[in-house]
Design a protein around this motif. Structure first.
Motif, PDB file in Angstrom:
ATOM      1  N   SER A  93       0.909  -1.108  -0.125  1.00 28.78           N
ATOM      2  CA  SER A  93      -0.055  -0.017   0.046  1.00 28.78           C
ATOM      3  C   SER A  93       0.812   1.264   0.147  1.00 28.78           C
ATOM      4  O   SER A  93       1.614   1.323   0.955  1.00 28.78           O
ATOM      5  CB  SER A  93      -0.747  -0.069   1.408  1.00 28.78           C
TER       6      SER A  93
ATOM      7  N   THR B 297       1.549   4.753   1.013  1.00 30.05           N
ATOM      8  CA  THR B 297       0.780   5.557   2.055  1.00 30.05           C
ATOM      9  C   THR B 297       0.687   6.628   1.546  1.00 30.05           C
ATOM     10  O   THR B 297       1.150   7.468   0.891  1.00 30.05           O
ATOM     11  CB  THR B 297       1.992   5.585   3.078  1.00 30.05           C
TER      12      THR B 297
ATOM     13  N   GLU C 298       3.319   0.459   3.024  1.00 26.13           N
ATOM     14  CA  GLU C 298       2.928  -0.551   4.184  1.00 26.13           C
ATOM     15  C   GLU C 298       3.010  -1.733   3.536  1.00 26.13           C
ATOM     16  O   GLU C 298       2.301  -2.155   2.398  1.00 26.13           O
ATOM     17  CB  GLU C 298       1.717  -0.340   4.638  1.00 26.13           C
TER      18      GLU C 298
ATOM     19  N   PRO D 208       5.914  -1.321   7.937  1.00 29.54           N
ATOM     20  CA  PRO D 208       6.213  -0.091   7.363  1.00 29.54           C
ATOM     21  C   PRO D 208       7.436  -0.254   6.775  1.00 29.54           C
ATOM     22  O   PRO D 208       8.340  -0.778   7.141  1.00 29.54           O
ATOM     23  CB  PRO D 208       6.279   1.019   8.512  1.00 29.54           C
TER      24      PRO D 208
END
Length: 220
Positions: free
Chosen positions: A19, A21, A61, A74
Protein backbone atom coordinates in the motif's frame (compact mmCIF):
# COMPACT_ATOMS: atom_id res chain seq x y z
CA UNK A 1 14.21 -6.58 12.30
CA UNK A 2 13.80 -10.02 13.78
CA UNK A 3 13.24 -12.83 11.33
CA UNK A 4 10.27 -14.99 12.24
CA UNK A 5 8.65 -15.67 8.85
CA UNK A 6 4.98 -14.75 8.75
CA UNK A 7 5.22 -12.76 11.99
CA UNK A 8 8.03 -10.22 11.58
CA UNK A 9 7.86 -10.18 7.79
CA UNK A 10 5.98 -11.96 4.98
CA UNK A 11 7.26 -15.38 4.02
CA UNK A 12 9.12 -15.83 0.75
CA UNK A 13 7.04 -17.14 -2.18
CA UNK A 14 3.79 -15.85 -0.68
CA UNK A 15 1.52 -12.96 -1.64
CA UNK A 16 1.57 -9.56 0.03
CA UNK A 17 -0.20 -6.30 -0.56
CA UNK A 18 1.90 -3.15 -0.95
CA UNK A 19 0.00 0.00 0.00
CA UNK A 20 1.44 3.35 -1.09
CA UNK A 21 0.97 5.47 2.01
CA UNK A 22 -1.26 8.50 1.48
CA UNK A 23 -1.98 7.71 -2.16
CA UNK A 24 -4.83 5.23 -1.87
CA UNK A 25 -3.07 2.73 -4.16
CA UNK A 26 -2.51 -0.92 -3.28
CA UNK A 27 -0.72 -3.47 -5.43
CA UNK A 28 -0.63 -7.23 -5.03
CA UNK A 29 2.90 -8.63 -5.11
CA UNK A 30 4.84 -11.88 -4.81
CA UNK A 31 7.50 -11.89 -2.10
CA UNK A 32 10.72 -13.13 -3.72
CA UNK A 33 13.32 -12.53 -1.01
CA UNK A 34 13.58 -11.46 2.63
CA UNK A 35 17.04 -10.80 4.03
CA UNK A 36 17.67 -8.82 7.21
CA UNK A 37 15.66 -5.59 6.75
CA UNK A 38 15.37 -5.98 2.97
CA UNK A 39 12.29 -7.29 1.18
CA UNK A 40 12.15 -7.84 -2.60
CA UNK A 41 8.74 -8.23 -4.26
CA UNK A 42 7.48 -8.78 -7.78
CA UNK A 43 4.33 -6.66 -8.25
CA UNK A 44 1.47 -7.94 -10.35
CA UNK A 45 1.67 -6.40 -13.83
CA UNK A 46 -2.11 -6.52 -14.05
CA UNK A 47 -2.39 -4.17 -11.09
CA UNK A 48 -0.80 -1.26 -12.91
CA UNK A 49 -0.65 -2.17 -16.60
CA UNK A 50 3.15 -2.47 -16.48
CA UNK A 51 3.49 1.13 -15.39
CA UNK A 52 5.86 1.90 -12.52
CA UNK A 53 3.77 3.41 -9.74
CA UNK A 54 6.49 3.78 -7.11
CA UNK A 55 9.83 5.54 -6.93
CA UNK A 56 12.83 5.36 -4.64
CA UNK A 57 12.01 7.01 -1.33
CA UNK A 58 8.28 6.26 -1.38
CA UNK A 59 6.84 5.19 1.97
CA UNK A 60 4.74 2.02 1.83
CA UNK A 61 3.05 -0.51 4.10
CA UNK A 62 3.38 -4.24 3.50
CA UNK A 63 0.33 -6.32 4.46
CA UNK A 64 0.12 -10.09 4.58
CA UNK A 65 -2.05 -12.82 6.09
CA UNK A 66 -1.00 -14.73 9.19
CA UNK A 67 -2.63 -17.56 11.13
CA UNK A 68 -3.69 -15.07 13.81
CA UNK A 69 -4.85 -12.36 11.39
CA UNK A 70 -3.32 -9.72 9.16
CA UNK A 71 0.15 -8.26 9.76
CA UNK A 72 1.54 -4.92 8.61
CA UNK A 73 5.10 -3.66 8.22
CA UNK A 74 6.20 -0.06 7.41
CA UNK A 75 8.89 0.19 4.72
CA UNK A 76 10.58 2.49 2.23
CA UNK A 77 11.27 1.78 -1.45
CA UNK A 78 15.03 1.63 -2.08
CA UNK A 79 15.13 0.40 -5.69
CA UNK A 80 12.80 -0.17 -8.63
CA UNK A 81 14.05 -2.71 -11.19
CA UNK A 82 12.45 -2.55 -14.63
CA UNK A 83 12.55 -4.96 -17.53
CA UNK A 84 10.69 -8.12 -18.47
CA UNK A 85 10.01 -8.59 -14.75
CA UNK A 86 9.52 -5.60 -12.47
CA UNK A 87 10.82 -5.85 -8.91
CA UNK A 88 10.60 -3.48 -5.98
CA UNK A 89 13.23 -3.54 -3.25
CA UNK A 90 12.34 -2.03 0.11
CA UNK A 91 13.75 -1.71 3.60
CA UNK A 92 11.68 -2.13 6.75
CA UNK A 93 11.50 1.10 8.76
CA UNK A 94 9.84 -0.33 11.87
CA UNK A 95 8.53 -3.51 13.46
CA UNK A 96 5.63 -5.55 12.13
CA UNK A 97 2.34 -5.26 13.98
CA UNK A 98 -1.08 -6.85 13.96
CA UNK A 99 -3.37 -4.95 11.57
CA UNK A 100 -7.12 -4.42 11.87
CA UNK A 101 -7.22 -3.00 8.35
CA UNK A 102 -9.88 -4.57 6.16
CA UNK A 103 -8.50 -5.25 2.72
CA UNK A 104 -10.56 -3.79 -0.10
CA UNK A 105 -11.05 -6.63 -2.56
CA UNK A 106 -10.65 -5.60 -6.17
CA UNK A 107 -12.11 -7.28 -9.24
CA UNK A 108 -12.14 -6.73 -12.98
CA UNK A 109 -15.53 -5.11 -13.41
CA UNK A 110 -16.32 -3.24 -16.65
CA UNK A 111 -19.24 -0.80 -16.30
CA UNK A 112 -19.90 2.77 -17.51
CA UNK A 113 -18.49 5.60 -15.40
CA UNK A 114 -18.88 9.37 -15.60
CA UNK A 115 -16.60 11.87 -13.86
CA UNK A 116 -17.54 15.50 -13.35
CA UNK A 117 -14.37 17.60 -13.34
CA UNK A 118 -15.27 21.25 -12.97
CA UNK A 119 -17.48 22.07 -15.96
CA UNK A 120 -16.20 19.04 -17.90
CA UNK A 121 -17.98 15.66 -17.97
CA UNK A 122 -15.65 12.77 -18.70
CA UNK A 123 -17.13 9.46 -19.90
CA UNK A 124 -15.50 6.08 -19.81
CA UNK A 125 -15.47 2.50 -18.51
CA UNK A 126 -14.08 0.96 -15.38
CA UNK A 127 -11.15 -1.44 -15.71
CA UNK A 128 -11.41 -2.70 -12.13
CA UNK A 129 -13.32 -1.76 -9.03
CA UNK A 130 -13.14 -2.02 -5.25
CA UNK A 131 -15.02 -0.50 -2.34
CA UNK A 132 -12.09 1.92 -1.92
CA UNK A 133 -11.79 3.17 -5.49
CA UNK A 134 -11.76 2.50 -9.19
CA UNK A 135 -9.44 2.45 -12.17
CA UNK A 136 -11.10 3.59 -15.36
CA UNK A 137 -10.33 4.53 -18.96
CA UNK A 138 -11.83 7.88 -20.02
CA UNK A 139 -12.06 9.68 -23.33
CA UNK A 140 -9.62 12.57 -23.05
CA UNK A 141 -11.09 16.07 -23.20
CA UNK A 142 -9.27 19.31 -22.42
CA UNK A 143 -6.53 19.37 -19.77
CA UNK A 144 -6.21 16.08 -17.87
CA UNK A 145 -6.98 16.10 -14.13
CA UNK A 146 -3.85 16.03 -12.00
CA UNK A 147 -3.27 13.90 -8.92
CA UNK A 148 -5.29 15.33 -6.07
CA UNK A 149 -8.05 16.72 -8.33
CA UNK A 150 -11.57 16.25 -6.94
CA UNK A 151 -14.28 14.60 -9.03
CA UNK A 152 -18.01 14.01 -8.88
CA UNK A 153 -18.12 10.35 -9.80
CA UNK A 154 -21.00 8.23 -11.10
CA UNK A 155 -20.54 4.47 -11.49
CA UNK A 156 -23.34 2.64 -13.32
CA UNK A 157 -23.65 -0.82 -11.83
CA UNK A 158 -26.22 -3.17 -13.30
CA UNK A 159 -28.45 -2.76 -10.24
CA UNK A 160 -28.26 1.02 -10.20
CA UNK A 161 -26.02 4.06 -10.02
CA UNK A 162 -23.51 4.94 -7.33
CA UNK A 163 -22.61 8.61 -6.85
CA UNK A 164 -19.72 9.76 -4.70
CA UNK A 165 -17.07 12.42 -4.35
CA UNK A 166 -13.69 11.14 -5.45
CA UNK A 167 -10.04 12.11 -5.87
CA UNK A 168 -7.58 11.39 -8.67
CA UNK A 169 -4.62 9.34 -7.45
CA UNK A 170 -2.81 9.32 -10.79
CA UNK A 171 -3.54 9.77 -14.48
CA UNK A 172 -1.76 8.06 -17.36
CA UNK A 173 -2.26 9.24 -20.95
CA UNK A 174 -2.98 6.46 -23.47
CA UNK A 175 -3.14 8.32 -26.76
CA UNK A 176 -6.45 10.16 -26.77
CA UNK A 177 -7.57 8.29 -23.63
CA UNK A 178 -6.72 8.66 -19.95
CA UNK A 179 -6.29 5.76 -17.53
CA UNK A 180 -7.14 7.17 -14.12
CA UNK A 181 -6.79 5.63 -10.68
CA UNK A 182 -9.42 7.21 -8.45
CA UNK A 183 -10.05 7.03 -4.71
CA UNK A 184 -13.58 7.30 -3.32
CA UNK A 185 -14.20 10.01 -0.73
CA UNK A 186 -16.94 9.64 1.90
CA UNK A 187 -18.69 6.90 -0.05
CA UNK A 188 -21.78 5.58 1.74
CA UNK A 189 -21.49 2.22 3.47
CA UNK A 190 -24.49 0.81 1.57
CA UNK A 191 -22.75 1.69 -1.71
CA UNK A 192 -19.54 0.02 -0.51
CA UNK A 193 -21.58 -3.11 0.18
CA UNK A 194 -23.07 -2.98 -3.33
CA UNK A 195 -19.62 -2.67 -4.87
CA UNK A 196 -18.28 -5.50 -2.71
CA UNK A 197 -21.09 -7.80 -3.88
CA UNK A 198 -20.41 -6.91 -7.53
CA UNK A 199 -16.67 -7.50 -7.12
CA UNK A 200 -17.20 -10.92 -5.54
CA UNK A 201 -19.56 -11.78 -8.40
CA UNK A 202 -16.82 -10.84 -10.90
CA UNK A 203 -14.26 -12.95 -9.02
CA UNK A 204 -16.60 -15.96 -9.03
CA UNK A 205 -17.21 -15.54 -12.77
CA UNK A 206 -13.46 -15.28 -13.42
CA UNK A 207 -12.73 -18.45 -11.44
CA UNK A 208 -15.51 -20.29 -13.29
CA UNK A 209 -14.11 -19.19 -16.64
CA UNK A 210 -10.61 -20.36 -15.70
CA UNK A 211 -12.03 -23.73 -14.68
CA UNK A 212 -13.89 -24.02 -18.00
CA UNK A 213 -10.75 -23.12 -19.93
CA UNK A 214 -8.55 -25.63 -18.11
CA UNK A 215 -7.48 -28.76 -20.06
CA UNK A 216 -9.88 -31.65 -19.49
CA UNK A 217 -7.16 -33.88 -18.04
CA UNK A 218 -6.54 -31.29 -15.31
CA UNK A 219 -10.22 -31.12 -14.46
CA UNK A 220 -10.40 -34.81 -13.72
Amino acid sequence: MTSVPGVDHPEEETEAEISLTGRGVSVTARVEMVQNDTIVVRPSAGDFYQQVVVKVGDVVEVFWKHDEGQRALPAEITAVEQGAVIRWRMNATGPAEHSQRRKAVRGRVVVPVVAGYGAVELKGETADLSEAGVRAMFEGFGAPPEAGSRLDLLVRLEEGEIRTKAEVVRNQARGASWLMSIRFLNIQEKDQDRIRRRVFQALREERAKKADDAPRDLRG
